[in-house]
Scaffold this motif. Sequence first.
Motif, mmCIF file in Angstrom:
data_model
loop_
_atom_site.group_PDB
_atom_site.id
_atom_site.type_symbol
_atom_site.label_atom_id
_atom_site.label_comp_id
_atom_site.label_asym_id
_atom_site.label_seq_id
_atom_site.Cartn_x
_atom_site.Cartn_y
_atom_site.Cartn_z
ATOM 1 N N ILE A 200 95.344 88.734 39.255
ATOM 2 C CA ILE A 200 93.962 88.714 38.770
ATOM 3 C C ILE A 200 93.904 88.127 37.367
ATOM 4 O O ILE A 200 92.973 87.382 37.038
ATOM 5 C CB ILE A 200 93.365 90.139 38.814
ATOM 6 N N LEU A 201 94.910 88.407 36.543
ATOM 7 C CA LEU A 201 94.963 87.786 35.215
ATOM 8 C C LEU A 201 95.073 86.272 35.348
ATOM 9 O O LEU A 201 94.479 85.517 34.569
ATOM 10 C CB LEU A 201 96.135 88.343 34.413
ATOM 11 N N SER A 202 95.821 85.832 36.354
ATOM 12 C CA SER A 202 95.935 84.399 36.622
ATOM 13 C C SER A 202 94.583 83.810 36.991
ATOM 14 O O SER A 202 94.238 82.704 36.554
ATOM 15 C CB SER A 202 96.941 84.170 37.757
ATOM 16 N N LYS A 203 93.798 84.538 37.760
ATOM 17 C CA LYS A 203 92.465 84.064 38.125
ATOM 18 C C LYS A 203 91.569 83.970 36.893
ATOM 19 O O LYS A 203 90.802 83.031 36.734
ATOM 20 C CB LYS A 203 91.828 84.984 39.164
ATOM 21 N N MET A 204 91.680 84.952 36.007
ATOM 22 C CA MET A 204 90.882 84.920 34.775
ATOM 23 C C MET A 204 91.227 83.716 33.917
ATOM 24 O O MET A 204 90.349 83.035 33.385
ATOM 25 C CB MET A 204 91.135 86.198 33.960
ATOM 26 N N SER A 205 92.507 83.448 33.778
ATOM 27 C CA SER A 205 92.950 82.384 32.880
ATOM 28 C C SER A 205 92.889 81.008 33.516
ATOM 29 O O SER A 205 92.847 79.995 32.818
ATOM 30 C CB SER A 205 94.384 82.652 32.416
ATOM 31 N N GLY A 206 92.927 80.989 34.869
ATOM 32 C CA GLY A 206 92.939 79.705 35.556
ATOM 33 C C GLY A 206 94.308 79.060 35.580
ATOM 34 O O GLY A 206 94.440 77.879 35.904
ATOM 35 N N LYS A 207 95.350 79.817 35.254
ATOM 36 C CA LYS A 207 96.712 79.284 35.239
ATOM 37 C C LYS A 207 97.564 79.995 36.279
ATOM 38 O O LYS A 207 97.396 81.192 36.525
ATOM 39 C CB LYS A 207 97.341 79.487 33.852
ATOM 40 N N ASP A 208 98.499 79.252 36.872
ATOM 41 C CA ASP A 208 99.392 79.847 37.859
ATOM 42 C C ASP A 208 100.385 80.813 37.221
ATOM 43 O O ASP A 208 100.775 81.807 37.833
ATOM 44 C CB ASP A 208 100.159 78.746 38.603
ATOM 45 N N ASN A 209 100.799 80.513 35.996
ATOM 46 C CA ASN A 209 101.742 81.370 35.279
ATOM 47 C C ASN A 209 101.118 81.780 33.949
ATOM 48 O O ASN A 209 101.480 81.247 32.887
ATOM 49 C CB ASN A 209 103.070 80.638 35.047
ATOM 50 N N PRO A 210 100.190 82.716 34.000
ATOM 51 C CA PRO A 210 99.463 83.069 32.783
ATOM 52 C C PRO A 210 100.323 83.866 31.807
ATOM 53 O O PRO A 210 101.362 84.427 32.185
ATOM 54 C CB PRO A 210 98.322 83.938 33.307
ATOM 55 N N GLN A 211 99.896 83.878 30.554
ATOM 56 C CA GLN A 211 100.490 84.783 29.582
ATOM 57 C C GLN A 211 100.184 86.220 30.027
ATOM 58 O O GLN A 211 99.302 86.459 30.843
ATOM 59 C CB GLN A 211 99.897 84.518 28.200
ATOM 60 N N ALA A 212 100.890 87.196 29.466
ATOM 61 C CA ALA A 212 100.721 88.583 29.889
ATOM 62 C C ALA A 212 99.470 89.226 29.303
ATOM 63 O O ALA A 212 99.098 90.329 29.689
ATOM 64 C CB ALA A 212 101.945 89.396 29.482
ATOM 65 N N ILE A 213 98.809 88.505 28.371
ATOM 66 C CA ILE A 213 97.632 89.071 27.717
ATOM 67 C C ILE A 213 96.688 87.943 27.322
ATOM 68 O O ILE A 213 97.128 86.830 26.997
ATOM 69 C CB ILE A 213 98.050 89.895 26.467
ATOM 70 N N LEU A 214 95.401 88.218 27.414
ATOM 71 C CA LEU A 214 94.414 87.251 26.933
ATOM 72 C C LEU A 214 93.290 88.005 26.235
ATOM 73 O O LEU A 214 93.056 89.188 26.471
ATOM 74 C CB LEU A 214 93.876 86.366 28.062
ATOM 75 N N GLY A 215 92.604 87.296 25.354
ATOM 76 C CA GLY A 215 91.497 87.891 24.622
ATOM 77 C C GLY A 215 90.257 87.024 24.717
ATOM 78 O O GLY A 215 90.348 85.802 24.857
ATOM 79 N N VAL A 216 89.111 87.656 24.652
ATOM 80 C CA VAL A 216 87.826 86.968 24.596
ATOM 81 C C VAL A 216 87.271 87.164 23.191
ATOM 82 O O VAL A 216 87.189 88.302 22.696
ATOM 83 C CB VAL A 216 86.844 87.520 25.643
ATOM 84 N N TYR A 217 86.889 86.051 22.544
ATOM 85 C CA TYR A 217 86.432 86.083 21.157
ATOM 86 C C TYR A 217 85.043 85.483 21.020
ATOM 87 O O TYR A 217 84.650 84.609 21.811
ATOM 88 C CB TYR A 217 87.392 85.288 20.261
ATOM 89 N N ARG A 218 84.335 85.918 20.003
ATOM 90 C CA ARG A 218 83.056 85.297 19.687
ATOM 91 C C ARG A 218 83.302 83.976 18.969
ATOM 92 O O ARG A 218 84.169 83.880 18.095
ATOM 93 C CB ARG A 218 82.219 86.215 18.788
ATOM 94 N N GLN A 219 82.539 82.965 19.316
ATOM 95 C CA GLN A 219 82.676 81.684 18.640
ATOM 96 C C GLN A 219 82.096 81.787 17.232
ATOM 97 O O GLN A 219 81.020 82.343 17.032
ATOM 98 C CB GLN A 219 81.961 80.576 19.418
ATOM 99 N N PRO A 220 82.795 81.245 16.236
ATOM 100 C CA PRO A 220 82.280 81.268 14.871
ATOM 101 C C PRO A 220 81.172 80.243 14.675
ATOM 102 O O PRO A 220 80.942 79.378 15.521
ATOM 103 C CB PRO A 220 83.514 80.902 14.037
ATOM 104 N N ASP A 221 80.497 80.345 13.550
ATOM 105 C CA ASP A 221 79.450 79.399 13.188
ATOM 106 C C ASP A 221 80.086 78.031 12.927
ATOM 107 O O ASP A 221 80.988 77.899 12.100
ATOM 108 C CB ASP A 221 78.743 79.902 11.930
ATOM 109 N N THR A 222 79.632 77.000 13.637
ATOM 110 C CA THR A 222 80.197 75.662 13.452
ATOM 111 C C THR A 222 79.233 74.723 12.721
ATOM 112 O O THR A 222 79.408 73.504 12.741
ATOM 113 C CB THR A 222 80.575 75.028 14.805
#
Length: 268
Positions: free
Chosen positions: A86-108
């Motif tokens: 399921i982590l692979s599905k979230m990341s879209g990678k076949d061999n995902p990292q063991a952890i991922l984070g969702v961040y707010r985009q800063p002011d650009t």
Amino acid sequence: MPRQITSFSNDTVKRIRGLRDKKVRKAEGMFLAEGLRIIAEARDCGVLPIVIAYATQPGGPHPLAQEIIAEAEARGADIIETTPDILSKMSGKDNPQAILGVYRQPDTALSAIDRSSSPLWLVAQSLRDPGNIGTILRTGDATAAGGLILIDDHADPFSVEAVRASMGAIFTQKVATVRWDEFVAWLREGPGQLVGTSLNTTSDYLDARYEQPCFLLVGNESQGLPAEYEAECDLLVKMPMLGRADSLNAAVACAVMAYQIRASWRNN
């Protein structure tokens, strides 16, 4: 306590996976970062994710990951424990990292840039390769630049590919996105030397005099800088091609130039 997700059809899984799409990132104002190194870099910069997802593994997450998870949870982050698939599905990678984070985009917005905060700023026009954008951000961090100003149409600096290539520099560098005319108007309101890289000059990059703050401008990967952009530069410099290649990769050229500018100030 983390919440368990065991279904591929879970709404959170779909929402996180959706952040691989630029339109979704823009609408949500969020982006993905994968891997403990990048997430730790963000934490060291005072930035914690609003969602952390990690794969179940024997002994639990890495001790550093556990620290970050605890800090993020204390700040109200959504903590998700799930399967590697399921982590692979979230990341879209076949061999995902063991952890991922969702961040707010800063002011650009360009108005968020304080030119006095650094003597060196990197500027890139119409870069199409997210890997190049991430690499330039990493160069900016390595050379203590203030950040990266992206001109005109360009790849998304908050794409998974750009964030990964930045190796965490997306959190250490300011990022601004702006059209050329707006950038020039802003630049000329205060101090700043605009230095462009070009083959249409005889000025060698090793002999040039660089002022502070210096705004180093590199062009599109295949086309370089448009003639009218070159005309606006206070200084155009050339890096001699001593072999058969007619130019350097945009990110490589930016790195060579950034270090030369820094070296010229150290030697004066």
